[in-house]
Enzyme design. Sequence first.
Site, PDB file in Angstrom:
ATOM      1  N   GLY A  12      -3.463  39.268 -47.730  1.00 42.94           N
ATOM      2  CA  GLY A  12      -3.259  38.576 -48.996  1.00 42.94           C
ATOM      3  C   GLY A  12      -4.060  37.290 -49.023  1.00 42.94           C
ATOM      4  O   GLY A  12      -5.272  37.296 -48.868  1.00 42.94           O
ATOM      5  N   ALA A  15      -8.354  35.340 -50.578  1.00 46.63           N
ATOM      6  CA  ALA A  15      -9.306  36.447 -50.637  1.00 46.63           C
ATOM      7  C   ALA A  15      -8.646  37.718 -51.145  1.00 46.63           C
ATOM      8  O   ALA A  15      -9.185  38.413 -52.018  1.00 46.63           O
ATOM      9  CB  ALA A  15      -9.932  36.677 -49.264  1.00 46.63           C
ATOM     10  N   SER A  39       1.553  40.759 -44.547  1.00 47.80           N
ATOM     11  CA  SER A  39       2.763  40.543 -43.760  1.00 47.80           C
ATOM     12  C   SER A  39       3.262  39.124 -43.962  1.00 47.80           C
ATOM     13  O   SER A  39       2.507  38.167 -43.786  1.00 47.80           O
ATOM     14  CB  SER A  39       2.494  40.801 -42.275  1.00 47.80           C
ATOM     15  OG  SER A  39       3.610  40.422 -41.495  1.00 47.80           O
ATOM     16  N   VAL A  47      -6.642  26.428 -46.170  1.00 43.29           N
ATOM     17  CA  VAL A  47      -7.086  25.044 -46.002  1.00 43.29           C
ATOM     18  C   VAL A  47      -7.917  24.589 -47.190  1.00 43.29           C
ATOM     19  O   VAL A  47      -7.776  23.488 -47.677  1.00 43.29           O
ATOM     20  CB  VAL A  47      -7.899  24.909 -44.690  1.00 43.29           C
ATOM     21  CG1 VAL A  47      -8.528  23.534 -44.599  1.00 43.29           C
ATOM     22  CG2 VAL A  47      -6.985  25.153 -43.497  1.00 43.29           C
ATOM     23  N   ALA A  50     -10.891  22.815 -52.505  1.00 47.23           N
ATOM     24  CA  ALA A  50     -11.935  22.385 -53.423  1.00 47.23           C
ATOM     25  C   ALA A  50     -12.840  23.560 -53.732  1.00 47.23           C
ATOM     26  O   ALA A  50     -13.075  24.412 -52.887  1.00 47.23           O
ATOM     27  CB  ALA A  50     -12.743  21.233 -52.813  1.00 47.23           C
ATOM     28  N   LYS A  78     -13.203  18.379 -60.751  1.00 46.09           N
ATOM     29  CA  LYS A  78     -14.183  18.019 -59.729  1.00 46.09           C
ATOM     30  C   LYS A  78     -15.579  18.044 -60.338  1.00 46.09           C
ATOM     31  O   LYS A  78     -16.037  19.077 -60.819  1.00 46.09           O
ATOM     32  CB  LYS A  78     -14.087  18.997 -58.550  1.00 46.09           C
ATOM     33  CG  LYS A  78     -15.099  18.745 -57.449  1.00 46.09           C
ATOM     34  CD  LYS A  78     -14.938  19.773 -56.336  1.00 46.09           C
ATOM     35  CE  LYS A  78     -16.016  19.609 -55.277  1.00 46.09           C
ATOM     36  NZ  LYS A  78     -15.928  20.666 -54.237  1.00 46.09           N
ATOM     37  N   LEU A 333     -12.643  35.366 -44.938  1.00 49.46           N
ATOM     38  CA  LEU A 333     -12.903  34.970 -43.556  1.00 49.46           C
ATOM     39  C   LEU A 333     -13.253  36.155 -42.671  1.00 49.46           C
ATOM     40  O   LEU A 333     -13.891  35.986 -41.632  1.00 49.46           O
ATOM     41  CB  LEU A 333     -11.690  34.231 -42.989  1.00 49.46           C
ATOM     42  CG  LEU A 333     -11.299  32.933 -43.704  1.00 49.46           C
ATOM     43  CD1 LEU A 333     -10.051  32.335 -43.084  1.00 49.46           C
ATOM     44  CD2 LEU A 333     -12.444  31.941 -43.681  1.00 49.46           C
ATOM     45  N   ILE A 346     -14.544  29.747 -51.134  1.00 52.22           N
ATOM     46  CA  ILE A 346     -14.040  30.538 -52.265  1.00 52.22           C
ATOM     47  C   ILE A 346     -15.206  31.142 -53.041  1.00 52.22           C
ATOM     48  O   ILE A 346     -15.104  32.267 -53.548  1.00 52.22           O
ATOM     49  CB  ILE A 346     -13.123  29.688 -53.151  1.00 52.22           C
ATOM     50  CG1 ILE A 346     -11.804  29.411 -52.406  1.00 52.22           C
ATOM     51  CG2 ILE A 346     -12.836  30.372 -54.479  1.00 52.22           C
ATOM     52  CD1 ILE A 346     -10.814  28.556 -53.166  1.00 52.22           C
ATOM     53  N   GLY A 440     -29.012  32.965 -55.929  1.00 59.75           N
ATOM     54  CA  GLY A 440     -28.483  32.117 -54.869  1.00 59.75           C
ATOM     55  C   GLY A 440     -27.681  30.980 -55.453  1.00 59.75           C
ATOM     56  O   GLY A 440     -27.755  30.685 -56.648  1.00 59.75           O
TER      57      GLY A 440
END
Length: 514
Positions: A12, A15, A39, A47, A50, A78, A333, A346, A440
């Site tokens: 979960g 991502a 789980s 973490v 931003a 931002k 990740l 993100i 890019g």
Amino acid sequence: MTLPLKIVIVGGGTAGWMTAAALASVLGPDKRQIRLIESSEIGIVGVGEATLPHIRFFNRRIGVDERELMAYTQATFKLGIEFVDWARVGDSYIHPFGTYGSRMAGMPFHNFWLRQHMAGHAAPLEEYSLPIVASRMNHFSLPSDDPSSLMSTFGYAFQFDASLYAQYLRGFSEKRGVQRTDGKIVDVKLRAEDGWVESVKLEDGSVITGDLFIDCSGFRGLLIEQALKTGYEEWTRWLPCDRAMAVPCENSGPLTPYTRATAREAGWQWRIPLQHRMGNGYVYGSNFISDDEAAAKLLSRLEGKALATPRPLRFTTGRRRKTWSRNVVAIGLSSGFLEPLESTSIYLIQIAITTLIDYLTERAVTAGEKFDPRTVDAFNRWIDMEYERVRDFLVLHYHATERDDAPIWNYCRNMSIPDSLRHKMELFRERGYVVTYKDGLFLEPSWLAVYLGQRVMPSGYDPRVDSIDSAKVAAELTRVREQIQNAAVRMPRHEAFIAQYCPAKPLATTQPRQ
């Protein structure tokens, strides 16, 4: 009859739920069955708080209401990222989400600025950027849709609670038919004939089959690495930080419309203001400081009272050798990690999701059908390109430093860098030429901000600039600077705009709209 594609998302967090929300929104309900397995016993990293402006277009594409989302996730706006002490102690510059000035005679503005700067007749470059000037004032307003307006020369992103973003998208996804299963995967079964993932087995004995598996299991890479042994390309030699400590604290001042990254003795410290708290973290190299000392340094530098104990995170910068292998796509990740220096985590999730969707919708994939290897190869080349271009931009921050007061900066200043980055730096040093891409993430203003902010000064400029009368150039620079100053002054204060646009509700009562 065409059977729907059975998609299984393993993991979960940000991502997993971004993937579920996007697939459920874009693929018709008759074309897919989506199940997400996570789980409750396994924590998420959570973490990163931003983002980059691209997140707005992702949210819009899948049908998320921006104001509702910002209120739910305790978000602030931002306009860029401030970098403190990177080239020298005492330096500060902002990487803006917007342009510098405007093109003159078909040439980039910064070439004219360089000519005036070398002659001693120009203000600092940041005074020609509306998002930077507004950030320094703690002002904010939404950009204009009118391309002729000065107010259209910038974009914005969010500073939000990533765990609340995942929670919001869970509700969003489940309303669109995504089935969530709470369970721990204990076994992965591969098909004997081709090594594709056939099913996963949960701790309670249940078996879940699928056609396409999305690995969002984090650094473990449960499917992409533990099951398929895809391999990992490590980039620690260029990005030497391998650990982080994260801790929230109470807000103690105005909510700045930018994130701050301050270079420290063994890495750097982030500061991300949310409506309900401040996010803080120390990213560092374990060869340069101990975990205990890093935690102590972080706590000693907080601007408000700590709301928890520092939470450790270990990582290895780099990427999987294949993001899509057989019938498994790694997102988040599990596909790689390039540290949060430019808030790219993100974005890399987002680009993997949207690229996957583009390939899935380009040609219908039916249950049991093998994916076209040309599609898989094209996807992998695209994601590799994204990672490499982000990598080069991050390495620039570390390498372009004059600091010699700590071992990490001595290492970074003298380290060998990727040939692709060396080429870019040489062209900029020669005459201020910024290598740009058709595709890019980071565009010309981003590279320009970091080059000049980190004292990478060119020895010349585009000679075509000399064909323009100097007095005319000086007048144009003055006009642009004054217009930007006046526009920034007219913007409301950031906190006032938030209070009017997206005030957060108490955390206990936040729920996405049904």
